[in-house]
Design an enzyme around this catalytic site. Structure first.
Site, PDB file in Angstrom:
ATOM      1  N   ASP A   1      22.756  56.553  20.590  1.00 20.95           N
ATOM      2  CA  ASP A   1      21.322  56.440  20.326  1.00 20.95           C
ATOM      3  C   ASP A   1      20.776  55.037  20.572  1.00 20.95           C
ATOM      4  O   ASP A   1      19.646  54.722  20.189  1.00 20.95           O
ATOM      5  CB  ASP A   1      21.021  56.844  18.871  1.00 20.95           C
TER       6      ASP A   1
ATOM      7  N   HIS B   1      21.346  61.643   9.833  1.00 23.20           N
ATOM      8  CA  HIS B   1      21.024  63.075   9.773  1.00 23.20           C
ATOM      9  C   HIS B   1      21.004  63.477   8.300  1.00 23.20           C
ATOM     10  O   HIS B   1      21.501  64.538   7.941  1.00 23.20           O
ATOM     11  CB  HIS B   1      22.064  63.893  10.546  1.00 23.20           C
TER      12      HIS B   1
ATOM     13  N   HIS C   1      15.446  66.967  14.900  1.00 15.19           N
ATOM     14  CA  HIS C   1      16.536  66.010  14.956  1.00 15.19           C
ATOM     15  C   HIS C   1      16.763  65.368  13.580  1.00 15.19           C
ATOM     16  O   HIS C   1      17.558  65.881  12.799  1.00 15.19           O
ATOM     17  CB  HIS C   1      16.206  64.985  16.055  1.00 15.19           C
TER      18      HIS C   1
ATOM     19  N   GLY D   1      25.378  59.008  12.097  1.00 14.15           N
ATOM     20  CA  GLY D   1      24.386  58.005  11.760  1.00 14.15           C
ATOM     21  C   GLY D   1      24.734  56.687  12.412  1.00 14.15           C
ATOM     22  O   GLY D   1      25.862  56.494  12.880  1.00 14.15           O
ATOM     23  N   ASN D   2      23.767  55.788  12.476  1.00 17.77           N
ATOM     24  CA  ASN D   2      24.022  54.476  13.044  1.00 17.77           C
ATOM     25  C   ASN D   2      22.951  53.496  12.606  1.00 17.77           C
ATOM     26  O   ASN D   2      21.810  53.864  12.384  1.00 17.77           O
ATOM     27  CB  ASN D   2      24.112  54.544  14.583  1.00 17.77           C
TER      28      ASN D   2
ATOM     29  N   TYR E   1       3.529  44.074  -8.788  1.00 20.62           N
ATOM     30  CA  TYR E   1       4.791  44.648  -9.240  1.00 20.62           C
ATOM     31  C   TYR E   1       5.903  43.633  -9.018  1.00 20.62           C
ATOM     32  O   TYR E   1       5.894  42.892  -8.051  1.00 20.62           O
ATOM     33  CB  TYR E   1       5.081  45.923  -8.447  1.00 20.62           C
TER      34      TYR E   1
ATOM     35  N   HIS F   1      19.397  55.182  11.729  1.00 18.62           N
ATOM     36  CA  HIS F   1      19.246  56.598  12.077  1.00 18.62           C
ATOM     37  C   HIS F   1      20.300  57.387  11.319  1.00 18.62           C
ATOM     38  O   HIS F   1      21.475  57.035  11.332  1.00 18.62           O
ATOM     39  CB  HIS F   1      19.434  56.797  13.574  1.00 18.62           C
TER      40      HIS F   1
ATOM     41  N   GLY G   1      30.728  57.120  17.986  1.00 16.72           N
ATOM     42  CA  GLY G   1      31.766  58.086  17.641  1.00 16.72           C
ATOM     43  C   GLY G   1      33.049  57.510  17.075  1.00 16.72           C
ATOM     44  O   GLY G   1      34.090  58.161  17.111  1.00 16.72           O
TER      45      GLY G   1
ATOM     46  N   ASP H   1       4.765  54.466  -3.537  1.00 20.73           N
ATOM     47  CA  ASP H   1       5.258  53.120  -3.845  1.00 20.73           C
ATOM     48  C   ASP H   1       5.882  52.453  -2.621  1.00 20.73           C
ATOM     49  O   ASP H   1       5.982  51.230  -2.566  1.00 20.73           O
ATOM     50  CB  ASP H   1       6.312  53.188  -4.966  1.00 20.73           C
TER      51      ASP H   1
END
Lengths: 239, 239, 239, 239
Positions: free
Chosen positions: D80, D101, D173, D32-33, D231, D99, D50, D124
């Site tokens: 990415d 996974h 992906h 992730g990033n 709200y 991003h 990495g 919502d």
């Protein structure tokens, strides 16, 4: 390092890896085992059989040669030892082997299905589907079960590269994974469990899901692995 | 040990086991109960009914004889007591009984399906499928529900061996497990939950999944249990 | 206790219950709200709208009368306040209301399916299926959405007893639960989530699963609730 | 604040957000990033590629301009990065991109299905379904994979408003999310994972489930967002 020092370190690594698969939730009770090999001497260190994780220590790892003769250790080695040895003998570049009954990977094995490469999470670490073996034959069970399980895995990789797919699902049983060392074998075991979990969700959401196309598999696997890798801070690692 | 000392230890074991099924996530709120028996005196210790786990102690376990007469204790015993007693009376070698509403095993019970032996994780601990009882009859419900639930379990094992399959799924209700002592009964309860969970995943991945073949079941069960067991550091334990 | 003391305690109870639904994993972020009522004065305490749980305290609970007039409090009340009020006005014996978007109960609501009583875990606490409302009409959405949501729940219980089924699934939305006090409403919310989870597993294992038969429902519900209850250490509680 | 101070703060925010997606269980290992942008200078801060989460710090975030030139930092930026940059260039009001996974959102992406708006939890926060992109073409993979992935996302939003649907599923992906700042992008990422999880349960419970009707979607989205929002304690936030 002397051989003695190397084996001491190997026992520590194997011990730690055995603990790590429990901490990562890949193993409950005693349902798993990790081994590592010192290639220079051909000595394998493996968990003793059926010992509670709370009582494990580097000192009670069992050391064997590649023929299965105990070199050092007061305990019986893991009942799956012959399977590990078969892999070390056949897959000459691996340094560690992990066997678990992890929930999702084992469920694919129980379902007797290879795990398709459904997405990039999988493609980042495995160059294609994780194969499921055939169900072991009655003859193999009767002959030398654990040794034959290893032979079945090796046979399943007859036309596959164990260096780019470091995992297998043994039908009706569970996963074996490997790597250049025990650390990588444990890492692969954890990644396999995650992609197995995502794989079961994927077919639940869309039963017609199929594996990703070759171009995307190539892109993701090869941007992390091999000579043209550009992921991370250096060249991608491979065995 | 005197009978008094044995019963004191039994109450402690039963108390600890009742706490353990909560810690292991097999029970939420008060949805479970464990009992143990001192076979020499025929005295059963069981959890009191509807008491919060935070207030349990060895001292408030209820002691009864095998006919259900309270021998010691200020609380009402678990509402499922008669079911436990039926099992102790019929299964003469067991020392502990566990009842939970654990999520996955209970879902198989609610689905009114026996849990097939889909793989070696199951085969390592149970010598075949975990049977699901018939739905209890209206007559049995009206007559003496908890006693009849026990009778239904016993009847389900008419042609099975309670020593090699230490669990049952009571249809529309949940699992009961047992063992040579309360520790084993709790262990079996946890293993059952895990294999029930893997079982539901297995049929989700492949709805046509079937149980493993007899040769593989034999191999795994018998390498851990019985006179030729070779798993662990000694002979496999059994009751 | 004076009214002032009672309302102070009510605010504390409502505050604690709002925290508890987060701790129990029934609510993520701000997706839930709990209210309680002091029947003597007709004053309702409810969570303020959209305030992070980390900033909640008994002091910022909002106090309103049954017509929705703010009696005390510097914050806007929960946007679902009118739904809560409708329930207090219609279900005269309840003392607490909980609304969550808990994962499994909300998924049944999103699937627009009533949750059948598949087993005794459910039957121990709910005297039959948990009804799912119709999808709210466009007219009701346009008119006074939160008030009409309450009306829809009340209408769903036209021929049901809110005292023996203390929960509802609002279609495309999520669960509301209630009880004699906020503590019971939270407890019911947690039990509902568990039986909703087991219910989804049950139909996954066996898509033909049906609710349990009336005799078994009666047995389990009535052994815990009502005048002939024999579960626990006294008579079963009910509102 | 000077530009230097703003970029220091941005690096800290981006660092913290990268840690938060791990703590929230949205990311395992390095899958992730997160990036953030300082719109005044057009400088983007992003996670290095990495690097283990244990070794991240605000100091090793990489700073780039919108053309991808590194302005500051000793590490390679996330692989990415070009996808993030494409989004900042096309979606001019966003301040952060995430991003992951994450398990459930990625499974929808692997199943190549847009996530319907099944209920109010989704409504919502997202004004309609979360679109799944087409599978990226072989030509795009060969050309400039990460840049083309960004272009694919932008193209998917050709007729959608990125300000009211702040997430996309990239086929085969995983998800990308965004927001007015990194904090909102992380929040949206967590909400997406929860609604993806509830979505998979919803279709498991009822395979014929469909998205909610427009009037209900409007009601829930608009009571939280836009000029008539009611709200929370003030007007609903939006970018």
């Amino acid at each position: 390092m002397t051989e003695k020092e190397r084996l001491k370190r190997l026992s520590e690594d194997v011990y730690r890896a055995n603990m790590e698969i429990v901490e990562k939730g890949l193993v409950i009770f005693t349902f798993g085992n990790v081994s590592g090999i010192d290639r220079a001497s051909g000595i394998v260190a493996i968990k003793p059989s059926g010992v509670d994780y709370g009582e494990l220590s580097p000192a009670n790892m069992v050391l064997l040669d590649l023929q299965g003769n105990i070199v050092e250790g007061d305990f019986n080695p893991s009942s799956d030892t012959k399977t590990h040895l078969k892999l070390y003998n056949a897959f000459e570049e691996i340094g560690g082997v992990v066997h678990t009954h992890s929930r999702y990977a084992s469920s694919w094995a129980q379902a007797r299905k290879s795990l398709p490469c459904f997405g990039t999470t999988h493609a980042d670490y495995f160059y294609g589907e994780i194969p499921c073996t055939d169900v072991i034959s009655d003859g193999s069970i009767a002959k030398d079960y654990e040794d034959e399980t290893g032979a079945l895995i090796v046979d399943t990789f007859r036309e596959k590269d164990y260096r780019s797919i470091k995992a297998v699902l043994v039908a009706c049983h569970g996963p074996f994974t490997w790597g250049k060392d025990v650390g990588e074998a444990v890492f692969i075991s954890a990644v396999l469990e995650e992609v197995a979990r995502m794989g079961s969700l994927t077919i639940e959401i869309n039963p017609d899901s199929t594996g990703i196309k070759p171009a995307l598999l190539d892109k993701h696997y090869l941007r992390k692995h091999g000579k043209d890798a550009y992921y991370g801070q250096g060249r991608g690692r491979s065995i």
